[in-house]
Design an enzyme around this catalytic site. Structure first.
Site, PDB file in Angstrom:
ATOM      1  N   ASP A  74       0.864  -0.900   0.287  1.00  0.00           N
ATOM      2  CA  ASP A  74       0.229  -0.041   0.022  1.00  0.00           C
ATOM      3  C   ASP A  74       0.916   1.677   0.307  1.00  0.00           C
ATOM      4  OD1 ASP A  74       0.766  -0.751   2.181  1.00  0.00           O
ATOM      5  OD2 ASP A  74      -0.973   0.935   3.632  1.00  0.00           O
ATOM      6  N   GLU A 136       0.105  -1.386   5.658  1.00  0.00           N
ATOM      7  CA  GLU A 136       0.941  -0.983   6.722  1.00  0.00           C
ATOM      8  C   GLU A 136       0.688   0.205   7.295  1.00  0.00           C
ATOM      9  OE1 GLU A 136       4.995   0.755   7.464  1.00  0.00           O
ATOM     10  OE2 GLU A 136       3.833   1.652   5.524  1.00  0.00           O
TER      11      GLU A 136
HETATM   12 ZN   LIG Z   1       6.753   2.032   4.117  1.00  0.00          ZN
END
Ligand SMILES: [Zn+2]
Length: 385
Positions: A74, A136
């Site tokens: 992401d 994340e």
């Molecule tokens: Zn990162």
């Protein structure tokens, strides 16, 4: 020479618009396809919505341990940022690669896959794992799912390299991050009769006082050799809200706070102290007046810290591969702490600078990507007979 292939893969990866709010499934199936082409055994784990996924892939012998290369798929949003180029189209200029996610951290993912393609898998002497995760940037949610799944399956690699941008420096520690929203519900009433109501704002104030007391205790618990700045676990009160007017007993209050633990035991201490204080002091007092009174503590995000360890095989290996003569700690949180908690020796080392992450015109220097490719090539020599 894996750089040209890495650039090809990176161009494909940048084109997937994997902003954390959106699905990453297309990118995961693209990566899974490429890894399966190498003969990898792939495990795909999904989030509750089914729109996000991790892929964990293994090539080489079917045995415990091995080396893990890990990265998140992401990226942060581009909305409200002033980009010179199309953020989802890789653009090269002056030795720099522009695009959202070039340094954070699709460059590393591209290098890892290109590296896998160069290996003679039959000659690997130990397993090589790849972990590509979702979400994340919003609290390491995908890595948490992945680590839980690995733990259940009893898969614990020996070493994990998390390729967040460190300019290829070996990073063996970062603080954790715990964000919490605490809500107080009391009983409204006229301010002239405080004993007839339950003032949520006042209980919130006492909760905050306890947090500030803890702040002092945490300072005194800083490890003597801590390299963090500051060296102790910090606490921040980020937002307080509640109540309606001067002369009304506040029935609701909310406190948004966070801590940045330097060691897991600090986080445990804070959580346990607050839980005890709520359960044994605040809540009984509130409910003695009004039984529906309540306090809830909602963990909004929790990222495990990466604690520097005396023994860290990942640090020793990557220091050797990069020729680094020192290691460091950083202020930003990564997925490395989660792997460490699983029992993996973990470090953070990847191409590009965190200074370029999350910004308009994010870029990655080709020289950095090349350094990463060369580090992985040396790793390949170590892993094959
Ligand atoms: Zn990162």
């Amino acid at each position: 020479m894996t750089l040209p292939r890495t650039l090809e893969l990176l161009a494909d990866l940048i084109a997937f618009e994997t902003v954390s709010a959106d699905s990453n499934l297309e990118m995961i199936s693209y990566l899974t396809e490429r890894l399966e082409a190498l003969g990898a055994r792939c495990i795909v784990t999904r989030d509750k919505t089914g729109t996000k996924a991790n892929v964990f892939a293994t090539i080489g012998p079917d045995q415990p341990g091995g080396i893990l290369l890990s990265g998140h798929t992401d990226v942060v949003p581009v909305a409200d940022q002033d980009w010179t180029t199309d953020p989802f189209k890789l653009a090269e200029s002056d030795g720099k690669l522009y695009g959202r996610g070039t340094c954070d951290m699709k460059g590393f993912i591209a290098a890892a896959v290109a590296f896998g393609e160069t290996l003679d898998v039959g000659k690997l002497t130990q397993p090589l794992h790849f972990a590509f995760t979702y979400d994340e940037e919003v609290g390491c949610l995908g890595a948490q799912t992945l680590v839980d799944d690995l733990s259940e399956r009893g898969i614990v690699p020996d070493i994990a390299i998390i390729g967040e941008p460190t300019e290829m420096r070996v990073i063996e520690g970062h603080k954790g991050c715990f964000e919490c929203t605490t809500r107080f519900t009391g009983l409204e009433g006229h301010s002239s009769a405080p004993d007839d109501g339950v003032n949520a704002a006042e209980y919130a104030a006492r909760y905050i006082s306890k947090l500030l007391e803890l702040r002092h205790i945490l300072k005194s618990r800083a490890p003597a050799d801590s390299r963090f700045e500051p060296p102790w676990t910090t606490v921040n009160i980020g937002q307080i809200s509640g109540g309606v007017a001067h002369n009304v007993i506040a029935s609701k209050a909310e406190v948004l706070w966070e801590m940045r633990p330097v060691q897991a035991s600090d986080a445990d201490l804070v959580k346990k102290t607050l839980a005890d204080y709520v359960e044994h002091s605040l809540l009984p007092e509130m409910q003695a007046v009004h039984s529906d009174s309540n306090i809830t503590q909602e963990a909004i995000a929790e990222v495990e810290g990466l604690e520097p360890m005396e023994e860290n095989a990942a640090r020793d290996l990557v220091a050797e591969l990069t020729g680094a003569n020192g290691t460091g700690v950083v202020a930003f949180a990564t997925e490395a702490g989660l792997f460490q908690k699983l029992g993996v020796h973990a470090i953070v080392c990847g191409p590009g600078s965190i200074a370029q992450a999350h910004k308009a015109d994010e870029f990655l220097e080709i020289e950095q990507l090349d350094m990463c490719c060369r580090m992985l090539t040396r790793l390949g020599h170590r892993l094959t007979r």
